[in-house]
Design a protein around this motif. Structure first.
Motif, mmCIF file in Angstrom:
data_model
loop_
_atom_site.group_PDB
_atom_site.id
_atom_site.type_symbol
_atom_site.label_atom_id
_atom_site.label_comp_id
_atom_site.label_asym_id
_atom_site.label_seq_id
_atom_site.Cartn_x
_atom_site.Cartn_y
_atom_site.Cartn_z
ATOM 1 N N LEU A 196 0.832 -1.202 0.000
ATOM 2 C CA LEU A 196 0.000 0.000 0.000
ATOM 3 C C LEU A 196 0.867 1.252 0.000
ATOM 4 N N ARG A 197 1.932 1.238 0.799
ATOM 5 C CA ARG A 197 2.855 2.376 0.820
ATOM 6 C C ARG A 197 3.438 2.649 -0.563
ATOM 7 N N ASP A 198 3.913 1.611 -1.226
ATOM 8 C CA ASP A 198 4.513 1.785 -2.552
ATOM 9 C C ASP A 198 3.492 2.312 -3.553
ATOM 10 N N LEU A 199 2.272 1.814 -3.462
ATOM 11 C CA LEU A 199 1.215 2.276 -4.359
ATOM 12 C C LEU A 199 0.946 3.769 -4.157
ATOM 13 N N LEU A 200 0.914 4.206 -2.907
ATOM 14 C CA LEU A 200 0.654 5.614 -2.621
ATOM 15 C C LEU A 200 1.812 6.503 -3.079
ATOM 16 N N VAL A 201 3.039 6.035 -2.933
ATOM 17 C CA VAL A 201 4.190 6.796 -3.429
ATOM 18 C C VAL A 201 4.108 6.930 -4.944
#
Length: 263
Positions: A196-201
């Motif tokens: 999820l973090r990578d997707l948001l970045v």
């Protein structure tokens, strides 16, 4: 002594529990009550938590809770909310060195860890509908959003005040982070937090890139940010996945070259 005489030691033993109970300072006792309230609000909606619940969790009496929070549950909830907001605000405080996406990823790690730990409370807070929701609680939440915006803009090393297009783009992304967090909770905390973090970045980079086509200031931010990125970083990975898709789509939109199509 066996003659019924009460000694000084007996008297000390009799009053020591009360002394221990009062040993906490005013600030320490208030902190204890807030910690107990935050623990309850983290996993239950605010309107499902009573003052008796807070007193029991803190190991104190209900009148003591009222002594520190005479406004009752509303005052206690707002104080707990301010404490949580201060923690959330610090999530985006990050040293200004290294690639922008790396800084953002570390900030998101802290933010999403908070969401994970305070799941029910976070959901009730952002979705509203609580019996204790007021303009003051809304203002507390808005302060977190403004703080996140200010922290992110501070990492862009702007030579001038951010224009409305850049501010709007970042504000849209902050809103997207909140929405993604709620969806993540609703989906049973899936996908994994690092995904999820990578997707948001990646969404942050994509939103900036899209806005750069309309705004010179945002375009300069993108150029400066990309100059610090490494080929094996988030932007390089995103480019390798997305550019072939975009190129195929561009060819379809452009159509056949002049003179090369069927008549």
């Amino acid at each position: 002594m066996g003659d019924g005489t009460v000694t000084l030691r007996d008297m000390t033993a009799a009053v020591s529990p009360a002394r221990a109970y009062r040993r906490l300072s005013v600030e320490e006792r208030r902190r204890q009550l807030l910690d107990a309230a935050l623990s309850l609000f983290a996993h239950r909606a605010p309107d499902e938590v009573s003052l008796d619940d807070v007193a029991e969790a803190a190991g104190v009496s209900r009148p003591l809770v009222y002594r520190y929070f005479p406004g009752g549950k509303q005052q206690l909830y707002e104080a707990a909310l301010r404490t949580a907001a201060e923690e959330l605000e610090q999530c985006f405080a990050e040293p200004q060195d290294g690639p922008l996406t790396r800084r953002l990823g570390r900030a998101l790690d802290r933010y999403l860890a908070f969401v994970d730990e305070h799941d029910a409370g976070f959901s009730a807070l952002l979705q509203g509908g609580s019996v204790v929701e007021t303009s003051r609680t809304t203002a507390i939440v808005d302060r977190v959003r403004r703080s996140a915006l200010a922290h992110i803009l501070s990492h862009m090393d702007l030579g001038e005040a951010p224009g409305p297009r850049l501010r709007t783009t970042v504000r849209m992304w902050v809103t997207a982070v909140e929405a993604a967090s709620l969806i993540w909770l609703d989906e049973g905390k899936q996908p994994p937090l690092d995904e999820l973090r990578d997707l948001l970045v990646e969404q942050f980079v994509a939103q900036l890139a899209a806005a750069a086509g309309r705004d010179p200031q945002t375009a300069e931010v993108v150029r400066d940010a990309l100059a610090l990125e490494s080929p094996d970083g988030p932007v390089g990975e995103l480019a390798r996945r997305v550019l072939p898709v975009v190129a195929d789509a561009a060819r379809m939109v452009a159509g056949p070259a002049p003179g090369g199509g069927a008549h």
